[in-house]
Design a protein around this motif. Structure first.
Motif, short mmCIF file in Angstrom:
data_model
loop_
_atom_site.label_atom_id
_atom_site.label_comp_id
_atom_site.label_asym_id
_atom_site.label_seq_id
_atom_site.Cartn_x
_atom_site.Cartn_y
_atom_site.Cartn_z
N SER A 4 -33.83 10.81 -37.36
CA SER A 4 -33.46 11.20 -36.17
C SER A 4 -32.73 12.61 -36.09
O SER A 4 -31.44 12.08 -37.34
CB SER A 4 -32.78 9.75 -34.80
OG SER A 4 -31.24 9.06 -35.70
N LEU A 5 -32.08 13.26 -35.46
CA LEU A 5 -31.29 13.91 -35.07
C LEU A 5 -29.28 13.11 -35.16
O LEU A 5 -28.99 13.60 -36.15
CB LEU A 5 -31.68 14.78 -33.44
CG LEU A 5 -30.99 15.82 -33.50
CD1 LEU A 5 -30.22 16.46 -34.64
CD2 LEU A 5 -30.36 16.76 -32.36
N ARG A 6 -29.66 12.39 -34.53
CA ARG A 6 -28.45 11.52 -34.63
C ARG A 6 -27.77 11.16 -36.00
O ARG A 6 -26.48 11.39 -36.06
CB ARG A 6 -28.64 10.62 -33.63
CG ARG A 6 -27.12 9.19 -33.56
CD ARG A 6 -26.96 8.06 -32.59
NE ARG A 6 -26.33 7.83 -32.17
CZ ARG A 6 -24.81 7.68 -31.54
NH1 ARG A 6 -25.12 8.93 -30.79
NH2 ARG A 6 -24.16 6.39 -32.05
N VAL A 7 -28.88 10.36 -36.53
CA VAL A 7 -28.74 10.35 -37.60
C VAL A 7 -28.07 11.03 -38.76
O VAL A 7 -27.27 10.85 -39.47
CB VAL A 7 -29.84 9.43 -38.91
CG1 VAL A 7 -29.79 9.32 -40.12
CG2 VAL A 7 -29.43 7.69 -38.19
N ALA A 8 -28.63 12.37 -38.80
CA ALA A 8 -28.43 13.97 -39.92
C ALA A 8 -27.54 13.93 -38.91
O ALA A 8 -26.41 14.18 -40.26
CB ALA A 8 -29.45 14.30 -39.33
N GLN A 9 -26.79 14.22 -38.22
CA GLN A 9 -25.62 14.26 -37.89
C GLN A 9 -24.34 14.11 -38.20
O GLN A 9 -23.11 14.30 -38.25
CB GLN A 9 -25.22 14.34 -36.35
CG GLN A 9 -26.27 15.45 -35.73
CD GLN A 9 -26.40 15.99 -33.79
OE1 GLN A 9 -26.50 14.73 -33.22
NE2 GLN A 9 -26.48 16.66 -33.33
N ARG A 10 -24.62 12.06 -37.81
CA ARG A 10 -23.38 11.23 -38.64
C ARG A 10 -23.45 11.44 -40.50
O ARG A 10 -22.59 11.65 -40.69
CB ARG A 10 -24.22 9.72 -38.51
CG ARG A 10 -23.94 9.66 -36.67
CD ARG A 10 -22.80 9.36 -36.41
NE ARG A 10 -22.33 9.07 -34.68
CZ ARG A 10 -22.41 8.06 -34.82
NH1 ARG A 10 -22.22 7.21 -35.56
NH2 ARG A 10 -22.51 7.34 -33.42
N LEU A 11 -24.70 12.03 -40.86
CA LEU A 11 -24.30 11.83 -42.04
C LEU A 11 -23.81 13.27 -42.60
O LEU A 11 -23.23 13.30 -43.49
CB LEU A 11 -26.32 11.99 -43.21
CG LEU A 11 -26.97 10.67 -43.08
CD1 LEU A 11 -28.49 10.51 -43.54
CD2 LEU A 11 -26.10 9.58 -44.27
N ASN A 12 -24.36 14.47 -41.86
CA ASN A 12 -23.68 15.65 -41.88
C ASN A 12 -22.27 15.80 -42.33
O ASN A 12 -21.30 16.15 -42.64
CB ASN A 12 -24.23 16.50 -41.08
CG ASN A 12 -23.21 18.28 -41.32
OD1 ASN A 12 -23.80 18.82 -42.07
ND2 ASN A 12 -22.72 18.73 -40.44
N ASP A 13 -21.69 15.00 -41.02
CA ASP A 13 -20.67 15.02 -40.56
C ASP A 13 -19.45 14.17 -42.08
O ASP A 13 -18.48 14.64 -41.76
CB ASP A 13 -19.86 14.11 -39.07
CG ASP A 13 -20.38 15.23 -38.48
OD1 ASP A 13 -20.22 16.10 -38.25
OD2 ASP A 13 -20.36 14.39 -36.38
N ALA A 14 -20.58 13.30 -41.72
CA ALA A 14 -19.53 12.50 -42.97
C ALA A 14 -19.96 12.98 -44.71
O ALA A 14 -18.62 12.68 -45.60
CB ALA A 14 -20.19 10.69 -43.24
#
Length: 243
Positions: free
Chosen positions: A108-118
Motif C-alpha cells: 500500500s502507499l500508506r505502508v510505503a510512506q511510513r517506511l520512507n519516513d522511518a
C-alpha cells in the motif's frame, strides 16, 4: 551430516535441476531461507552452511531474535541479511525499518510512506519489493495490479527517496494445478515488464516467487529469488507469540 545439511544438499540439487531444465544458470536464482518460527540458533547453523539471506514474517518475532544474530549481521566476510516477507501493518513500519535489511511485502502507499519516513529518520535507504496479489484467495495479501492503489504507489515511489524499489513478489494459490501456478508466476513477470517500461526510474530486477512446493515452476517462469522454509528446515510448529 546434520539434517539441515542433508536438506540443504537435496534442495540445492533440486534448484540446480530446475534451473537446468529451464535453461537458466543456478546463480540466477537466489535462495532465501524462510526462518520464521525457528530460533536464532537454527539461523546460526544455517549461516554456518553458507546461507546469507533469510526471510521473517513478523516484526515482533524477529525482534526477539535480532540481538542474538547481531554478530552474524555485522560480519565483514559473509554478512547475513534479514528481509520482512510477511504482511506489514503501517503502525509497525518504523520498527520494521529499524530491524530489517529490506521489506519485501509493501502492499500500500500508506505502508510505503511510513517506511520512507522511518528510513529517512534512521539515515538509511531501505530496499523494498512490491507485493502483488495474483491469486483469488481472500487470505492473500498484496496489491491488485490493476487497482488505483497500485497506480498511486508506482507514481509515488520515485519520490520516496529513502526507499529503493528492487522488484516484485507474489504467492501462488495454494494447491492449484501446475498450469494455474505457472500462470500466476508468468503474470508477475509480465506485470514487471509492463511497470518497468512505464516507470524507468524504478528498479524491477527482483522477482520473488516460488516456495517449497512450487519453486521449480517459479524458476521456469523467471524467478530471481525463491523463498524456501519447510524443505530446508523441516515442518515448523505454529507461531503462538505476538504478531
Amino acid at each position: 551430516m546434520t539434517k539441515l545439511e542433508e536438506n540443504l544438499e537435496k534442495l540445492e540439487q533440486l534448484i540446480a535441476g530446475a534451473c537446468l531444465r529451464a535453461g537458466r544458470r543456478r546463480e540466477d536464482v537466489e535462495l532465501m531461507a524462510v526462518s520464521k518460527t525457528y530460533p536464532a540458533e537454527t539461523i546460526v547453523d544455517a549461516a554456518s552452511l553458507g546461507l546469507t539471506l533469510f526471510g521473517e514474517n513478523r516484526v515482533q518475532e524477529f525482534a526477539g531474535k535480532a540481538q542474538q544474530l547481531e554478530a552474524l549481521r555485522s560480519c565483514s566476510e559473509r554478512p547475513i541479511r534479514f528481509h520482512l516477507i510477511g504482511h506489514l501493518q503501517s503502525n509497525k513500519a518504523a520498527r520494521a525499518a529499524e530491524l530489517f535489511d529490506a521489506v519485501d511485502a509493501v502492499d500500500s502507499l500508506r505502508v510505503a510512506q511510513r517506511l520512507n519516513d522511518a528510513a529517512g529518520q534512521l539515515g538509511k535507504r531501505l530496499p523494498i519489493l512490491i507485493e502483488v496479489k495474483l491469486s483469488p484467495e481472500e487470505t492473500k495479501e498484496g496489491l491488485e495490479p490493476e487497482s488505483a492503489e497500485a497506480a498511486q504507489l508506482l507514481e509515488a515511489l520515485p519520490g520516496l527517496n529513502s526507499l529503493e524499489t528492487r522488484g516484485l513478489m507474489t504467492i501462488a494459490p495454494w494447491g492449484a494445478p501446475e498450469d494455474a501456478t505457472r500462470a500466476c508466476f508468468r503474470s508477475l513477470r509480465e506485470w514487471r515488464d509492463q511497470w518497468a517500461a512505464a516507470q524507468p526510474r524504478l528498479n524491477f530486477d527482483v522477482l520473488s516467487m516460488g516456495m517449497s512446493g512450487d519453486f521449480s515452476l517459479a524458476s521456469a517462469e523467471g524467478a530471481t529469488r525463491i523463498r524456501v522454509g519447510t524443505a530446508l528446515f523441516g515442518k515448523r510448529a505454529p507461531y503462538t507469540g505476538p504478531a
